[in-house]
Design an enzyme around this catalytic site. Sequence first.
Site, PDB file in Angstrom:
ATOM      1  N   THR A  10      -1.354 102.220 121.434  1.00  0.00           N
ATOM      2  CA  THR A  10      -0.912 100.896 121.014  1.00  0.00           C
ATOM      3  C   THR A  10       0.582 100.943 120.695  1.00  0.00           C
ATOM      4  O   THR A  10       1.021 101.767 119.891  1.00  0.00           O
ATOM      5  CB  THR A  10      -1.710 100.424 119.788  1.00  0.00           C
ATOM      6  OG1 THR A  10      -3.065 100.208 120.189  1.00  0.00           O
ATOM      7  CG2 THR A  10      -1.138  99.137 119.219  1.00  0.00           C
TER       8      THR A  10
ATOM      9  N   HIS B 234     -13.618 101.200 124.335  1.00  0.00           N
ATOM     10  CA  HIS B 234     -13.186 101.800 123.069  1.00  0.00           C
ATOM     11  C   HIS B 234     -14.357 101.747 122.078  1.00  0.00           C
ATOM     12  O   HIS B 234     -14.660 100.705 121.508  1.00  0.00           O
ATOM     13  CB  HIS B 234     -11.994 101.016 122.517  1.00  0.00           C
ATOM     14  CG  HIS B 234     -11.203 101.755 121.473  1.00  0.00           C
ATOM     15  ND1 HIS B 234     -11.703 102.819 120.765  1.00  0.00           N
ATOM     16  CD2 HIS B 234      -9.925 101.556 121.012  1.00  0.00           C
ATOM     17  CE1 HIS B 234     -10.774 103.256 119.924  1.00  0.00           C
ATOM     18  NE2 HIS B 234      -9.685 102.512 120.064  1.00  0.00           N
ATOM     19  N   GLY B 235     -14.992 102.905 121.893  1.00  0.00           N
ATOM     20  CA  GLY B 235     -16.098 102.991 120.949  1.00  0.00           C
ATOM     21  C   GLY B 235     -15.755 103.847 119.744  1.00  0.00           C
ATOM     22  O   GLY B 235     -16.668 104.344 119.072  1.00  0.00           O
ATOM     23  N   ALA B 236     -14.471 104.002 119.459  1.00  0.00           N
ATOM     24  CA  ALA B 236     -14.015 104.977 118.466  1.00  0.00           C
ATOM     25  C   ALA B 236     -13.227 104.321 117.337  1.00  0.00           C
ATOM     26  O   ALA B 236     -13.041 103.106 117.293  1.00  0.00           O
ATOM     27  CB  ALA B 236     -13.148 106.032 119.164  1.00  0.00           C
TER      28      ALA B 236
ATOM     29  N   TYR C 224     -13.442 100.746 115.059  1.00  0.00           N
ATOM     30  CA  TYR C 224     -13.404  99.384 115.584  1.00  0.00           C
ATOM     31  C   TYR C 224     -14.838  98.881 115.832  1.00  0.00           C
ATOM     32  O   TYR C 224     -15.799  99.523 115.404  1.00  0.00           O
ATOM     33  CB  TYR C 224     -12.518  99.323 116.820  1.00  0.00           C
ATOM     34  CG  TYR C 224     -11.066  99.629 116.500  1.00  0.00           C
ATOM     35  CD1 TYR C 224     -10.344  98.811 115.618  1.00  0.00           C
ATOM     36  CD2 TYR C 224     -10.422 100.741 117.028  1.00  0.00           C
ATOM     37  CE1 TYR C 224      -9.019  99.100 115.296  1.00  0.00           C
ATOM     38  CE2 TYR C 224      -9.100 101.038 116.697  1.00  0.00           C
ATOM     39  CZ  TYR C 224      -8.407 100.213 115.831  1.00  0.00           C
ATOM     40  OH  TYR C 224      -7.110 100.492 115.493  1.00  0.00           O
TER      41      TYR C 224
ATOM     42  N   ARG D  60     -14.775 106.038 125.046  1.00  0.00           N
ATOM     43  CA  ARG D  60     -14.097 106.846 124.033  1.00  0.00           C
ATOM     44  C   ARG D  60     -14.899 106.838 122.739  1.00  0.00           C
ATOM     45  O   ARG D  60     -15.301 105.776 122.247  1.00  0.00           O
ATOM     46  CB  ARG D  60     -12.697 106.303 123.761  1.00  0.00           C
ATOM     47  CG  ARG D  60     -11.832 107.257 122.941  1.00  0.00           C
ATOM     48  CD  ARG D  60     -10.506 106.642 122.579  1.00  0.00           C
ATOM     49  NE  ARG D  60      -9.464 107.662 122.441  1.00  0.00           N
ATOM     50  CZ  ARG D  60      -8.304 107.473 121.808  1.00  0.00           C
ATOM     51  NH1 ARG D  60      -8.040 106.304 121.259  1.00  0.00           N
ATOM     52  NH2 ARG D  60      -7.408 108.437 121.744  1.00  0.00           N
TER      53      ARG D  60
END
Length: 366
Positions: free
Chosen positions: A25, A178-180, A183, A230
């Site tokens: 980011t 994005h599974g980390a 979030y 992830r």
Amino acid sequence: MPSLFDPLSVGELELANRIVMAPLTRSRASPGQLPNALMLQYYAQRADPATGAGLIISEATQICPEGQGYLDTPGIHSAAQVAAWRQITDAVHARGGRIVVQLWHVGRISHVSLQPGGRAPVSSTARPSGSKTYNAGGFLPCSTPRALDTAEIPVVVEQYRRAALHAIDAGFDGVEVHGANGYLIDQFLRDSVNDRSDAYGGPVENRVRFLHEVMQAVTDAIGGGRTGLRLSPVTPSNGAAPDSDPQALHECAVATLAPLRLAYLHVIEGQTGGVRDFAPFDYAALRRRFSGAWMVNNGYTRTMALNAVASGAADLVAFGKAFIANPDLGRRLREDAPLNTPDTTTFYGGGAAGYTDYPTLDAALA
């Protein structure tokens, strides 16, 4: 023995080397969450696999307006965003590179000022994270979320599916979900956050349900061979303490996803951006449950990366801060050349300074 610099087939993706640019980011998108010309230059600088990455994972990118948690981060839910990303993917491909987009929903890591209509952010829970986010006024506490109703969850799953299709329309070679890092998906996975009593809370099998439904929808849309995931099994990011049994949780999640035949699993070892031995976890046991390519991340040096690939402990190694400061990181790793030092004051927001102005090795030597 395999080498960090060897080509590799990852699902449907053919990569020229095993060096991955991690999702980073940088908060430089234009109003409307639009990718722009400066971002194009940044990604293109790192796209040539002869000097840069075999695979670029884009910065985290919102799947919907409600998915935004930070100022000036890009989206992939509007036609204008898709068209703007297309210019970037075309530039990456013109240099021989491969790029996937990281699909992101921040859940409760947001502020009402960033949410449509000033509404509360959504999560698995109504408990606030206690962490901070960033908007036009600077850093401020995240707003108290509201828990998604059970009937609303399919709507969010559909937003992931549509975003994956938008990614292909935008020219991406695939997606990383994005599974980390605390979030939205992680907010469902961890019992330190998830306090639901419906089919998405309680036992491990229920808490992995949302992840499975998202991944099923995405792979149904674009295929498992173009889809990665992830995970950060023990990191305490964004107010999300580790699960009470992270090993059982993540082994269940990976086993549940096995039929989808994902292209790769991107695993953050230890604390994101911090110590690698933050908490005990058997990553090798998790890997044995996964049949796709295994991508590792967090504080890898050149020696560590070379050894990880040569020993078979990893198929791919993702680098974050090193790619911020070294657009030609692939060449520097190959030649064991010195690395530029990243300027942490320019990580988030701003313009070209600390973004596209880091010298290449040739420029530094000159």
